[in-house]
Design a protein around this motif. Structure first.
Motif, PDB file in Angstrom:
ATOM      1  N   HIS A 205       0.997  -1.217  -0.104  1.00 57.94           N
ATOM      2  CA  HIS A 205      -0.065   0.044  -0.070  1.00 57.94           C
ATOM      3  C   HIS A 205       0.895   1.223   0.015  1.00 57.94           C
ATOM      4  N   GLY A 206       1.513   1.499   1.071  1.00 60.96           N
ATOM      5  CA  GLY A 206       2.694   2.503   0.932  1.00 60.96           C
ATOM      6  C   GLY A 206       2.343   3.905   1.460  1.00 60.96           C
ATOM      7  N   THR A 207       1.042   4.495   1.202  1.00 64.10           N
ATOM      8  CA  THR A 207       0.920   5.923   1.502  1.00 64.10           C
ATOM      9  C   THR A 207       1.325   6.160   3.105  1.00 64.10           C
ATOM     10  N   GLY A 208       1.907   7.156   3.215  1.00 65.57           N
ATOM     11  CA  GLY A 208       2.455   7.821   4.463  1.00 65.57           C
ATOM     12  C   GLY A 208       3.852   7.067   5.206  1.00 65.57           C
ATOM     13  N   VAL A 209       4.438   6.150   4.268  1.00 66.66           N
ATOM     14  CA  VAL A 209       5.545   5.466   4.606  1.00 66.66           C
ATOM     15  C   VAL A 209       6.669   6.618   4.799  1.00 66.66           C
ATOM     16  N   VAL A 210       7.694   6.826   5.862  1.00 60.34           N
ATOM     17  CA  VAL A 210       8.696   7.655   5.768  1.00 60.34           C
ATOM     18  C   VAL A 210       9.961   6.909   6.335  1.00 60.34           C
ATOM     19  N   ILE A 211      10.937   7.038   5.636  1.00 60.34           N
ATOM     20  CA  ILE A 211      12.454   6.155   5.890  1.00 60.34           C
ATOM     21  C   ILE A 211      13.407   7.194   5.928  1.00 60.34           C
ATOM     22  N   GLY A 212      14.063   7.583   6.871  1.00 60.42           N
ATOM     23  CA  GLY A 212      14.865   8.781   7.059  1.00 60.42           C
ATOM     24  C   GLY A 212      16.227   8.245   6.391  1.00 60.42           C
ATOM     25  N   GLU A 213      17.352   9.302   6.367  1.00 57.27           N
ATOM     26  CA  GLU A 213      18.356   9.318   5.805  1.00 57.27           C
ATOM     27  C   GLU A 213      19.482   8.200   6.188  1.00 57.27           C
ATOM     28  N   THR A 214      19.592   7.895   7.555  1.00 55.83           N
ATOM     29  CA  THR A 214      20.583   7.169   7.978  1.00 55.83           C
ATOM     30  C   THR A 214      19.936   5.695   8.422  1.00 55.83           C
ATOM     31  N   THR A 215      18.862   5.514   7.883  1.00 56.45           N
ATOM     32  CA  THR A 215      18.110   4.266   8.165  1.00 56.45           C
ATOM     33  C   THR A 215      18.867   3.092   7.490  1.00 56.45           C
ATOM     34  N   ILE A 216      18.916   1.898   8.251  1.00 52.94           N
ATOM     35  CA  ILE A 216      19.622   0.835   7.561  1.00 52.94           C
ATOM     36  C   ILE A 216      18.638  -0.293   7.370  1.00 52.94           C
ATOM     37  N   ILE A 217      18.088  -0.786   6.355  1.00 51.49           N
ATOM     38  CA  ILE A 217      17.116  -1.775   6.221  1.00 51.49           C
ATOM     39  C   ILE A 217      17.951  -3.207   5.532  1.00 51.49           C
ATOM     40  N   GLY A 218      17.620  -4.194   6.122  1.00 51.36           N
ATOM     41  CA  GLY A 218      18.209  -5.466   5.765  1.00 51.36           C
ATOM     42  C   GLY A 218      17.425  -6.098   4.583  1.00 51.36           C
ATOM     43  N   ASN A 219      17.782  -7.603   4.271  1.00 50.27           N
ATOM     44  CA  ASN A 219      17.053  -8.013   3.189  1.00 50.27           C
ATOM     45  C   ASN A 219      15.578  -8.559   3.696  1.00 50.27           C
ATOM     46  N   ARG A 220      14.904  -8.690   2.851  1.00 53.54           N
ATOM     47  CA  ARG A 220      13.544  -9.269   2.681  1.00 53.54           C
ATOM     48  C   ARG A 220      12.611  -8.522   3.992  1.00 53.54           C
ATOM     49  N   VAL A 221      12.724  -7.396   3.801  1.00 52.99           N
ATOM     50  CA  VAL A 221      11.747  -6.542   4.930  1.00 52.99           C
ATOM     51  C   VAL A 221      10.659  -6.093   4.279  1.00 52.99           C
ATOM     52  N   ARG A 222       9.392  -6.179   5.100  1.00 51.66           N
ATOM     53  CA  ARG A 222       8.147  -5.670   4.567  1.00 51.66           C
ATOM     54  C   ARG A 222       7.511  -4.632   5.435  1.00 51.66           C
ATOM     55  N   LEU A 223       7.021  -3.533   4.593  1.00 50.13           N
ATOM     56  CA  LEU A 223       6.634  -2.489   5.535  1.00 50.13           C
ATOM     57  C   LEU A 223       5.043  -2.217   4.973  1.00 50.13           C
ATOM     58  N   TYR A 224       4.239  -1.688   5.879  1.00 59.28           N
ATOM     59  CA  TYR A 224       2.719  -1.451   5.367  1.00 59.28           C
ATOM     60  C   TYR A 224       2.658   0.242   5.322  1.00 59.28           C
ATOM     61  N   GLN A 225       1.696   0.648   5.141  1.00 56.02           N
ATOM     62  CA  GLN A 225       1.248   1.854   5.084  1.00 56.02           C
ATOM     63  C   GLN A 225       1.484   2.615   6.331  1.00 56.02           C
ATOM     64  N   GLY A 226       2.098   3.786   6.461  1.00 53.93           N
ATOM     65  CA  GLY A 226       1.981   4.954   7.652  1.00 53.93           C
ATOM     66  C   GLY A 226       3.196   4.430   8.442  1.00 53.93           C
ATOM     67  N   VAL A 227       3.944   3.614   8.159  1.00 57.13           N
ATOM     68  CA  VAL A 227       5.246   3.164   8.817  1.00 57.13           C
ATOM     69  C   VAL A 227       6.358   4.422   8.911  1.00 57.13           C
ATOM     70  N   THR A 228       6.812   4.823  10.013  1.00 62.48           N
ATOM     71  CA  THR A 228       7.770   5.608  10.088  1.00 62.48           C
ATOM     72  C   THR A 228       9.006   5.171  10.769  1.00 62.48           C
ATOM     73  N   LEU A 229      10.243   5.306  10.134  1.00 58.86           N
ATOM     74  CA  LEU A 229      11.491   4.878  10.457  1.00 58.86           C
ATOM     75  C   LEU A 229      12.236   6.342  10.466  1.00 58.86           C
ATOM     76  N   GLY A 230      12.168   6.669  11.706  1.00 58.70           N
ATOM     77  CA  GLY A 230      12.496   8.385  11.833  1.00 58.70           C
ATOM     78  C   GLY A 230      13.541   8.332  12.805  1.00 58.70           C
ATOM     79  N   ALA A 231      13.810   9.784  13.275  1.00 59.50           N
ATOM     80  CA  ALA A 231      14.778  10.214  14.250  1.00 59.50           C
ATOM     81  C   ALA A 231      13.960  10.807  15.178  1.00 59.50           C
ATOM     82  N   LEU A 232      14.483  10.791  16.591  1.00 58.22           N
ATOM     83  CA  LEU A 232      14.077  11.603  17.657  1.00 58.22           C
ATOM     84  C   LEU A 232      14.333  12.902  17.732  1.00 58.22           C
ATOM     85  N   SER A 233      13.195  13.593  18.272  1.00 55.57           N
ATOM     86  CA  SER A 233      13.606  15.098  18.178  1.00 55.57           C
ATOM     87  C   SER A 233      14.621  15.455  18.933  1.00 55.57           C
TER      88      SER A 233
END
Length: 314
Positions: A205-233
């Motif tokens: 689906h995907g809408t609203g997914v956010v993946i930040g600059e220094t994110t590291i994602i391995g192999n065979r990873v699955r994300l759904y809509q609205g997931v945020t991989l972000g930074a702390l304020s």
């Protein structure tokens, strides 16, 4: 309309013109000549030309066959090389200007970097084919791999990310972000070109997914809509110190993250084969083979009360 009022309005416009012009002089350059700035429409053209080269059977309007395919690819690659070289050179020159340096003191390297980018395209296609396979195998709604390539916004966003990431790795300024922001505007999926993403990546689906600059994602990873991989304020004064440090999480192999989950922080690691449930908020690591879910809320099912109709007198 009275001529007096017209003159008054144009006088007000003139003052705005002067204010805007002064910001140009303060922030750009004393030389009134044209700025060497990369052109958004050209960058988008480069992006879609690259996609046609990677998947000519899907996105080219040419009548292709086994006899003319190499001629077609040769022509497209030649144009890509010329266009990309020019935009890379413009990007470096503009970056020099913004840093108060002479844009001509650095030798042009657009041709060298464009060639290095083009040599990476076979590997980019290999990765994208693993992404297609992951989407087809992971989504029963996909009736064929071709449907994934043609129709899935997640695959479009991943395609643009993988193209932009190669330019990011080469140190090209501006162009990678221009590309991924095009994907963001089209799909609602925001992947920074600096993120590191392994093979067989699937965004459902995907809408609203956010993946930040220094994110590291391995192999065979699955994300759904609205997931945020972000930074702390962080406080404003700490932003510069953290600009070049890891600020976003690490997601190891075979992780599934369900809709609207938020995972924050550069030291946060989601261990391999873990499952993160929907709406979960995480700022700490979890070990491999972990399931993280919110406690099931308690439901209350009550009969609906309705007003009885007034009795009619007889």
């Amino acid at each position: 309309m009275p001529e007096r009022l017209k003159v008054s309005w144009y006088g007000e416009l003139h003052s705005v013109v002067q204010t805007l012009a002064s910001t140009w002089e303060e922030n750009c350059r004393e030389d009134p000549g044209p700025l060497p700035i990369p052109r958004q429409e050209e960058v988008i053209r480069i992006l879609y030309r690259t996609r046609r080269i990677l998947f000519p059977e899907y996105f080219s309007t040419a009548n292709l066959n086994s006899e003319n395919l190499q001629y077609y690819l040769g022509e497209e690659l030649s144009r890509l090389f010329e266009e990309l070289s020019q935009q890379i050179n413009l990007a470096f020159r503009y970056q020099a200007l913004t840093r108060q340096k002479d844009p001509l003191e650095r030798p042009l390297q657009g041709e060298e970097l464009a060639l290095r980018f083009i040599k990476r395209l076979p590997e980019v296609k290999r990765l994208l084919l693993t992404d297609v396979e992951a989407a087809y195998m992971g989504d029963p709604a996909a009736k064929s791999p071709q449907e994934v390539i043609f129709c899935y916004p997640g695959f479009l966003a991943i395609t643009i990310y993988r193209i932009a990431h190669e330019l990011y790795r080469l140190g090209v300024p501006y162009l990678p972000r221009m590309m991924t922001e095009q994907a963001h505007s089209l799909t609602g999926i925001d992947i920074h070109p600096g993120a590191t993403i392994g093979e067989s990546f699937f965004i459902d689906h995907g809408t609203g997914v956010v993946i930040g600059e220094t994110t590291i994602i391995g192999n065979r990873v699955r994300l759904y809509q609205g997931v945020t991989l972000g930074a702390l304020s962080v406080p404003k004064e700490a932003a510069e110190e953290l600009r070049f440090r890891k600020r976003h999480p690490t997601i190891e192999d075979d992780v599934i993250i369900y809709a609207n989950a938020t995972i924050l922080g550069g030291e946060t690691v989601i261990g391999a084969r873990s499952v993160i449930g929907g709406n979960v908020w995480l700022t700490e690591s979890v070990p491999p083979d972990t399931k993280v879910f919110l406690k099931k809320p308690e439901l209350h099912v009550l009969p609906r009360r309705t007003k009885k109709p007034p009795r009619r007198s007889g």
